[in-house]
Write a protein that holds these residues in place. Sequence first.
Motif, PDB file in Angstrom:
ATOM      1  N   LYS A  13      -7.084   5.899   4.395  1.00 43.55           N
ATOM      2  CA  LYS A  13      -7.234   5.963   2.876  1.00 43.55           C
ATOM      3  C   LYS A  13      -7.379   5.025   2.043  1.00 43.55           C
ATOM      4  O   LYS A  13      -8.711   4.720   1.215  1.00 43.55           O
ATOM      5  N   VAL A  14      -6.600   3.616   2.880  1.00 40.13           N
ATOM      6  CA  VAL A  14      -6.744   2.269   1.656  1.00 40.13           C
ATOM      7  C   VAL A  14      -8.193   1.818   2.298  1.00 40.13           C
ATOM      8  O   VAL A  14      -8.790   1.101   1.556  1.00 40.13           O
ATOM      9  N   THR A  15      -8.507   2.173   3.586  1.00 44.32           N
ATOM     10  CA  THR A  15      -9.509   0.892   4.064  1.00 44.32           C
ATOM     11  C   THR A  15     -10.512   1.854   3.535  1.00 44.32           C
ATOM     12  O   THR A  15     -11.526   1.115   3.350  1.00 44.32           O
ATOM     13  N   LYS A  16     -10.624   2.983   3.229  1.00 44.46           N
ATOM     14  CA  LYS A  16     -12.249   3.532   2.944  1.00 44.46           C
ATOM     15  C   LYS A  16     -12.189   4.000   1.280  1.00 44.46           C
ATOM     16  O   LYS A  16     -13.183   4.355   0.366  1.00 44.46           O
ATOM     17  N   ASP A  17     -10.980   3.413   0.473  1.00 45.88           N
ATOM     18  CA  ASP A  17     -11.419   3.748  -1.011  1.00 45.88           C
ATOM     19  C   ASP A  17     -10.890   2.947  -1.818  1.00 45.88           C
ATOM     20  O   ASP A  17      -9.333   2.864  -1.709  1.00 45.88           O
ATOM     21  N   GLU A  18     -11.522   2.284  -2.185  1.00 46.00           N
ATOM     22  CA  GLU A  18     -10.863   0.694  -3.518  1.00 46.00           C
ATOM     23  C   GLU A  18      -9.938   1.196  -4.321  1.00 46.00           C
ATOM     24  O   GLU A  18      -9.148   0.645  -4.547  1.00 46.00           O
ATOM     25  N   ALA A  19     -10.693   2.173  -4.786  1.00 41.95           N
ATOM     26  CA  ALA A  19      -9.237   2.790  -5.554  1.00 41.95           C
ATOM     27  C   ALA A  19      -8.040   2.789  -5.410  1.00 41.95           C
ATOM     28  O   ALA A  19      -6.791   2.538  -6.247  1.00 41.95           O
ATOM     29  N   PHE A  20      -7.916   3.567  -4.706  1.00 39.56           N
ATOM     30  CA  PHE A  20      -6.902   3.482  -3.575  1.00 39.56           C
ATOM     31  C   PHE A  20      -6.335   2.512  -3.152  1.00 39.56           C
ATOM     32  O   PHE A  20      -4.244   2.350  -3.119  1.00 39.56           O
ATOM     33  N   LYS A  21      -7.322   1.659  -2.362  1.00 43.97           N
ATOM     34  CA  LYS A  21      -6.620   0.418  -2.435  1.00 43.97           C
ATOM     35  C   LYS A  21      -5.628  -0.313  -3.619  1.00 43.97           C
ATOM     36  O   LYS A  21      -4.744  -1.092  -2.774  1.00 43.97           O
ATOM     37  N   GLU A  22      -6.788  -0.426  -4.695  1.00 48.44           N
ATOM     38  CA  GLU A  22      -5.898  -2.015  -5.873  1.00 48.44           C
ATOM     39  C   GLU A  22      -4.594  -0.545  -6.284  1.00 48.44           C
ATOM     40  O   GLU A  22      -3.538  -1.442  -6.653  1.00 48.44           O
ATOM     41  N   GLN A  23      -4.639   0.544  -6.299  1.00 52.74           N
ATOM     42  CA  GLN A  23      -3.394   1.604  -6.964  1.00 52.74           C
ATOM     43  C   GLN A  23      -2.164   0.662  -5.517  1.00 52.74           C
ATOM     44  O   GLN A  23      -0.541   0.474  -5.979  1.00 52.74           O
ATOM     45  N   PHE A  24      -2.095   1.283  -4.131  1.00 53.21           N
ATOM     46  CA  PHE A  24      -1.814   0.493  -3.010  1.00 53.21           C
ATOM     47  C   PHE A  24      -0.796  -0.651  -3.542  1.00 53.21           C
ATOM     48  O   PHE A  24       0.044  -1.173  -3.099  1.00 53.21           O
ATOM     49  N   GLU A  25      -2.036  -1.613  -3.868  1.00 53.11           N
ATOM     50  CA  GLU A  25      -1.376  -2.899  -3.653  1.00 53.11           C
ATOM     51  C   GLU A  25      -0.914  -3.370  -5.620  1.00 53.11           C
ATOM     52  O   GLU A  25       0.608  -4.145  -4.889  1.00 53.11           O
ATOM     53  N   LYS A  26      -0.797  -2.505  -6.295  1.00 49.69           N
ATOM     54  CA  LYS A  26       0.181  -2.450  -7.289  1.00 49.69           C
ATOM     55  C   LYS A  26       1.143  -1.459  -8.097  1.00 49.69           C
ATOM     56  O   LYS A  26       1.876  -2.153  -8.040  1.00 49.69           O
TER      57      LYS A  26
END
Length: 72
Positions: A13-26
């Motif tokens: 999900k992190v590698t395919k979904d930029e919005a989720f990646k940002e949420q995961f980082e924050k």
Amino acid sequence: MDIKEQIGQIVEKVTKDEAFKEQFEKEPIKAVENILGVDLPDEIIEQVIRGVKAKLSMETVSQVADAIKKFF
């Protein structure tokens, strides 16, 4: 619950979904709980987060190594 399976699902999900990646980082705890759909104890969530970060780091190193190999 299979933690390795959950880690794999989150990494994908992190590698395919930029919005989720940002949420995961924050907010990694909130992001993981949203994906899993359950509220787990913090120590379990922390294990999953560490696993995801480790797997992402390994994939990044592998990609860099593959890119370097192309030069030789």
